[in-house]
Scaffold this motif. Structure first.
Motif, PDB file in Angstrom:
ATOM      1  N   VAL A   1       0.525  -0.893   0.228  1.00  0.00           N
ATOM      2  CA  VAL A   1      -0.050  -0.303   0.517  1.00  0.00           C
ATOM      3  C   VAL A   1       1.255   0.927   0.096  1.00  0.00           C
ATOM      4  O   VAL A   1       2.182   1.419   0.751  1.00  0.00           O
ATOM      5  CB  VAL A   1      -1.183  -0.117   1.106  1.00  0.00           C
ATOM      6  N   GLY A   2       0.594   2.115  -0.578  1.00  0.00           N
ATOM      7  CA  GLY A   2       1.396   3.186  -1.065  1.00  0.00           C
ATOM      8  C   GLY A   2       1.085   4.168  -0.221  1.00  0.00           C
ATOM      9  O   GLY A   2       0.745   6.156   0.020  1.00  0.00           O
ATOM     10  N   THR A   3       1.327   3.947   1.150  1.00  0.00           N
ATOM     11  CA  THR A   3       1.472   4.655   2.263  1.00  0.00           C
ATOM     12  C   THR A   3       3.134   5.956   2.166  1.00  0.00           C
ATOM     13  O   THR A   3       3.752   5.313   1.634  1.00  0.00           O
ATOM     14  CB  THR A   3       1.538   4.474   3.907  1.00  0.00           C
ATOM     15  N   PRO A   4       2.434   6.545   2.640  1.00  0.00           N
ATOM     16  CA  PRO A   4       4.161   8.264   3.033  1.00  0.00           C
ATOM     17  C   PRO A   4       4.995   7.331   3.602  1.00  0.00           C
ATOM     18  O   PRO A   4       6.346   7.993   2.432  1.00  0.00           O
ATOM     19  CB  PRO A   4       3.739   8.564   3.786  1.00  0.00           C
ATOM     20  N   LYS A   5       5.088   6.385   4.421  1.00  0.00           N
ATOM     21  CA  LYS A   5       6.649   5.874   4.835  1.00  0.00           C
ATOM     22  C   LYS A   5       6.729   4.434   3.091  1.00  0.00           C
ATOM     23  O   LYS A   5       7.801   4.573   3.328  1.00  0.00           O
ATOM     24  CB  LYS A   5       6.657   5.119   5.668  1.00  0.00           C
ATOM     25  N   VAL A   6       6.441   3.696   2.892  1.00  0.00           N
ATOM     26  CA  VAL A   6       6.507   2.885   2.203  1.00  0.00           C
ATOM     27  C   VAL A   6       7.220   3.869   0.700  1.00  0.00           C
ATOM     28  O   VAL A   6       7.964   2.911   0.658  1.00  0.00           O
ATOM     29  CB  VAL A   6       5.188   2.049   1.380  1.00  0.00           C
ATOM     30  N   ASN A   7       6.427   4.545   0.251  1.00  0.00           N
ATOM     31  CA  ASN A   7       6.695   5.163  -0.212  1.00  0.00           C
ATOM     32  C   ASN A   7       8.132   6.550  -0.608  1.00  0.00           C
ATOM     33  O   ASN A   7       8.740   6.324  -1.547  1.00  0.00           O
ATOM     34  CB  ASN A   7       5.989   6.943  -1.523  1.00  0.00           C
ATOM     35  N   LEU A   8       8.518   6.525   0.905  1.00  0.00           N
ATOM     36  CA  LEU A   8       9.458   7.347   1.036  1.00  0.00           C
ATOM     37  C   LEU A   8      10.467   6.189   1.173  1.00  0.00           C
ATOM     38  O   LEU A   8      12.224   6.022   0.650  1.00  0.00           O
ATOM     39  CB  LEU A   8       9.509   7.919   2.615  1.00  0.00           C
ATOM     40  N   ASN A  21       0.954   2.468  -5.444  1.00  0.00           N
ATOM     41  CA  ASN A  21      -0.041   3.515  -5.440  1.00  0.00           C
ATOM     42  C   ASN A  21      -1.188   3.796  -5.811  1.00  0.00           C
ATOM     43  O   ASN A  21      -1.603   4.708  -6.706  1.00  0.00           O
ATOM     44  CB  ASN A  21       0.198   4.716  -5.381  1.00  0.00           C
ATOM     45  N   LYS A  22      -1.660   2.392  -7.009  1.00  0.00           N
ATOM     46  CA  LYS A  22      -2.850   2.251  -7.985  1.00  0.00           C
ATOM     47  C   LYS A  22      -4.402   2.665  -6.961  1.00  0.00           C
ATOM     48  O   LYS A  22      -5.202   3.486  -7.849  1.00  0.00           O
ATOM     49  CB  LYS A  22      -2.604   1.218  -8.169  1.00  0.00           C
ATOM     50  N   ASN A  23      -4.150   2.913  -5.454  1.00  0.00           N
ATOM     51  CA  ASN A  23      -5.512   3.290  -5.536  1.00  0.00           C
ATOM     52  C   ASN A  23      -5.521   4.585  -4.539  1.00  0.00           C
ATOM     53  O   ASN A  23      -6.528   4.778  -4.534  1.00  0.00           O
ATOM     54  CB  ASN A  23      -6.029   2.166  -4.012  1.00  0.00           C
ATOM     55  N   ARG A  24      -4.800   5.129  -4.941  1.00  0.00           N
ATOM     56  CA  ARG A  24      -3.826   6.793  -4.476  1.00  0.00           C
ATOM     57  C   ARG A  24      -4.763   7.205  -5.038  1.00  0.00           C
ATOM     58  O   ARG A  24      -4.697   7.564  -6.200  1.00  0.00           O
ATOM     59  CB  ARG A  24      -2.605   7.261  -4.040  1.00  0.00           C
ATOM     60  N   LYS A  25      -4.886   8.670  -4.303  1.00  0.00           N
ATOM     61  CA  LYS A  25      -5.983   9.486  -5.533  1.00  0.00           C
ATOM     62  C   LYS A  25      -4.372  10.504  -6.256  1.00  0.00           C
ATOM     63  O   LYS A  25      -4.959  11.252  -7.943  1.00  0.00           O
ATOM     64  CB  LYS A  25      -6.855  10.196  -5.000  1.00  0.00           C
ATOM     65  N   SER A  26      -3.743  10.985  -5.233  1.00  0.00           N
ATOM     66  CA  SER A  26      -2.982  11.777  -5.785  1.00  0.00           C
ATOM     67  C   SER A  26      -1.512  11.379  -6.164  1.00  0.00           C
ATOM     68  O   SER A  26      -1.223  10.464  -4.886  1.00  0.00           O
ATOM     69  CB  SER A  26      -2.415  13.137  -4.732  1.00  0.00           C
ATOM     70  N   LYS A  27      -1.157  11.041  -6.850  1.00  0.00           N
ATOM     71  CA  LYS A  27      -0.263   9.638  -6.729  1.00  0.00           C
ATOM     72  C   LYS A  27       1.351  10.603  -8.107  1.00  0.00           C
ATOM     73  O   LYS A  27       2.284  10.182  -7.824  1.00  0.00           O
ATOM     74  CB  LYS A  27      -0.492   8.771  -7.759  1.00  0.00           C
ATOM     75  N   MET A  28       0.643  12.045  -9.004  1.00  0.00           N
ATOM     76  CA  MET A  28       1.932  12.375  -9.818  1.00  0.00           C
ATOM     77  C   MET A  28       3.036  13.071  -9.054  1.00  0.00           C
ATOM     78  O   MET A  28       4.181  12.973  -9.663  1.00  0.00           O
ATOM     79  CB  MET A  28       0.862  13.534 -10.398  1.00  0.00           C
ATOM     80  N   HIS A  29       2.634  13.111  -8.089  1.00  0.00           N
ATOM     81  CA  HIS A  29       4.295  13.893  -7.127  1.00  0.00           C
ATOM     82  C   HIS A  29       4.836  12.966  -6.618  1.00  0.00           C
ATOM     83  O   HIS A  29       6.091  13.356  -6.672  1.00  0.00           O
ATOM     84  CB  HIS A  29       3.129  14.752  -6.054  1.00  0.00           C
ATOM     85  N   VAL A  30       4.495  11.577  -6.811  1.00  0.00           N
ATOM     86  CA  VAL A  30       5.006  10.616  -6.147  1.00  0.00           C
ATOM     87  C   VAL A  30       6.778   9.989  -7.388  1.00  0.00           C
ATOM     88  O   VAL A  30       7.221  10.348  -7.081  1.00  0.00           O
ATOM     89  CB  VAL A  30       4.475   9.265  -6.157  1.00  0.00           C
ATOM     90  N   VAL A  31       5.912  10.196  -8.565  1.00  0.00           N
ATOM     91  CA  VAL A  31       6.623  10.245 -10.110  1.00  0.00           C
ATOM     92  C   VAL A  31       7.488  11.308 -10.376  1.00  0.00           C
ATOM     93  O   VAL A  31       8.740  10.918 -10.821  1.00  0.00           O
ATOM     94  CB  VAL A  31       5.148   9.586 -11.300  1.00  0.00           C
ATOM     95  N   ILE A  32       7.183  12.324  -9.775  1.00  0.00           N
ATOM     96  CA  ILE A  32       8.331  13.453 -10.045  1.00  0.00           C
ATOM     97  C   ILE A  32       9.422  13.481  -9.080  1.00  0.00           C
ATOM     98  O   ILE A  32       9.939  13.343  -9.224  1.00  0.00           O
ATOM     99  CB  ILE A  32       7.459  15.271  -9.536  1.00  0.00           C
TER     100      ILE A  32
END
Length: 540
Positions: A180-187, A217-228
């Motif tokens: 799950v693309g939580t902030p901790k997982v993404n970090l 992050n497929k179920n996240r609404k905001s994910k463009m910033h993750v890719v950037i």
């Protein structure tokens, strides 16, 4: 032939005639000067005039010789044994207009005509390439032909083969399981990718991690910033610690910079990375809470698949690609002349070995793994088509830059004197031009101003030479050049090859990415303040 095709053909011809006019005028002026010099020589007037005529004749011979030995001179897109007589010394600034044209096309077409761009971007890339190439060939003939051959044989084809190898092998590694693309997982993804990038290359790290990050992050609404931020850190800044990380540093390695010397910019890398990771975590946490994302409940909570890696044998092929790159920079097997372009056997062996890795990866990886990984050929095809046009149209810009004080960009070269200048000018040009020759140009400039050669550089950086008066100045200049060439690749989509590929993969996964200029707003807003801080800490 339809009316639309006739109209398109007329537009292409008109653009080529428009581009050819100034080319021809410039060439005629040059030939007129040479003819006048020859007339002075034949008439035997004053000795000074004879000397000038002889210099003109000698310059013409050197110009042809430089075109035949461009690779040894370190030039991309045509060599310059003598900068004053090089092709870049003759090309006016407007010859870079097709390069600006293709950049504007990449920036504006997806914004204002997305459907047209999606179906016709290879033709648009070819259009700008031809707008430059045909007048260039008509006016400069053999020298232009050599420049084009050089940039494709020595630069573009190896560039695409390397990307293909990393893209294919990484696309065969599948991370299954519930993430799950939580902030901790993404970090965690960004930290791992930033560290890996210096050891397996920015492209390798980006291609291995981008797909599992997107699935998380497929179920996240905001994910463009993750890719950037992934592009900022994994696809660029993370590659600043070893020559395997980014092509400019590999060029430095080939020119005498010790393999581990680039750890001298570890403080620059650490400050930049930590600040960006912290900013990302704060931003992602705010957006995550705003989305109202909660832990899965009910039936979704019962479906929990443990993490498992499949296709792990592709790591062997990734290591093979990286080993081939390191091999090509560590051995000398001799040269071969290919259609007038000097190629090194070790580079040819590298490219063939990488293609073998591609073949073995495809043959040994099941179709199901690639399908479940969302693997398609479109991202590498898009990069190949667009960069084929970019490499063609970038020829005059690189040639002018490499001509130094004798080219149309002489004011830029003359401006660069202090570490802060090296950092920002090398970086700014690397954001739009090929960062490898940009790095080499300013590396050579720093060398030349202090009277150094590659052996002396190696001696200074390894500590074998300790009594050189300008050692500290050169080391600081080289740190600024290295950091600028790598860090600023994150400023635009074309600053580094994986930027475009990551964006393309994200869009395949239905993530709406910003336009060319939209992305630059992100990079200016988040990166420039950090780069200013790095400047004041290390280069002022």
């Amino acid at each position: 032939m339809t009316v639309r095709r006739v109209g398109l053909l007329v537009m292409v011809m008109a653009a080529m005639l428009f581009a050819a006019g100034p080319f021809i005028a410039t060439a005629q002026a040059q030939h007129g000067d040479e003819g006048q010099a020859d007339a002075h020589e034949m008439s035997g007037e004053a000795s000074q005039e004879e000397g000038l005529a002889a210099d003109g004749e000698h310059g013409e011979e050197m110009h042809g010789e430089a075109a035949m030995h461009g690779e040894e001179a370190g030039g991309h897109g045509g060599g310059h044994g003598n900068a004053e007589d090089s092709l870049g010394a003759h090309l006016p600034i407007w010859t870079a207009v097709p390069f600006v044209g293709i950049l504007l096309s990449i920036a504006l077409f997806p914004l204002f005509a997305p459907a047209f761009w999606h179906h016709h971007f290879p033709k648009i890339s070819a259009f700008w390439a031809l707008v430059f190439a045909i007048p260039f060939l008509l006016v400069y003939k053999g020298e232009a032909f050599h420049s084009i051959l050089h940039i494709y044989l020595a630069d573009y084809i190896p560039f695409i083969i390397l990307l293909l190898g990393l893209f294919t092998a990484s696309g065969g590694i599948l991370l299954r399981g519930t993430l799950v693309g939580t902030p901790k997982v993404n970090l965690t993804f960004l930290v791992i990718g930033t560290i890996l990038a210096s050891w397996m290359g920015t492209t390798g790290a980006a291609m291995v991690l981008i797909r599992p990050l997107l699935r998380a992050n497929k179920n996240r609404k905001s994910k463009m910033h993750v890719v950037i931020f992934f592009i900022f850190l994994v696809a660029n800044i993370g590659g600043s610690l070893t020559p395997l990380g980014d092509p400019p540093l590999f060029l430095g390695f080939l020119h005498g910079v010790p393999f581990f010397w680039t750890f001298h910019i570890l403080p620059h890398f650490a400050i930049t990375s930590v600040i960006l990771l912290l900013v990302f975590f704060i931003l992602d946490s705010i957006l995550y809470k705003r989305e109202g994302v909660h832990e899965a409940t009910g039936e979704d909570a019962m479906v929990h698949e443990p993490l498992k890696l499949e296709g792990l044998h592709n790591i062997i092929f990734l290591l093979g690609v990286m080993g081939a790159v390191l091999f090509s920079g560590s051995v000398r097997l001799g040269d071969v002349n290919v259609l007038g372009v000097h190629m090194r056997w070790e580079n040819i062996a590298r490219d063939l070995f990488i293609l073998l890795m591609v073949y073995l990866s495809m043959k040994t990886t099941t179709k199901k793994i690639r399908t479940d990984n969302g693997f398609t050929w479109f991202p590498i095809q898009e990069v190949a088509y667009l960069f084929a046009g970019i490499f063609m149209t970038i020829i005059p810009a690189l040639a002018m830059l490499q001509a130094g004080m004798h080219g149309a960009l002489a004011s830029v070269v003359e401006f660069v004197k202090e570490p802060v200048h090296y950092f920002w000018v090398t970086g700014s040009l690397s954001a739009f031009l090929d960062n490898a020759p940009t790095y080499l140009t300013f590396y050579n400039l720093a060398q030349g101003r202090l009277g150094l050669d590659d052996m002396m550089v190696n001696g200074i950086l390894t500590g074998r030479i300790t009594d050189y008066a300008h050692e500290a100045a050169f080391v600081l200049d080289l740190m600024a050049i290295s950091a600028g060439a790598v860090f600023f690749g994150a400023m635009t989509y074309i600053g580094n090859a994986p930027n475009f590929m990551v964006r393309s993969i994200a869009e395949e996964n239905h993530i709406k990415m910003p336009s060319f200029f939209g992305y630059m707003l992100w990079s200016i807003g988040f990166l420039v303040p950090v780069f200013l801080l790095v400047t004041f800490i290390f280069f002022v």
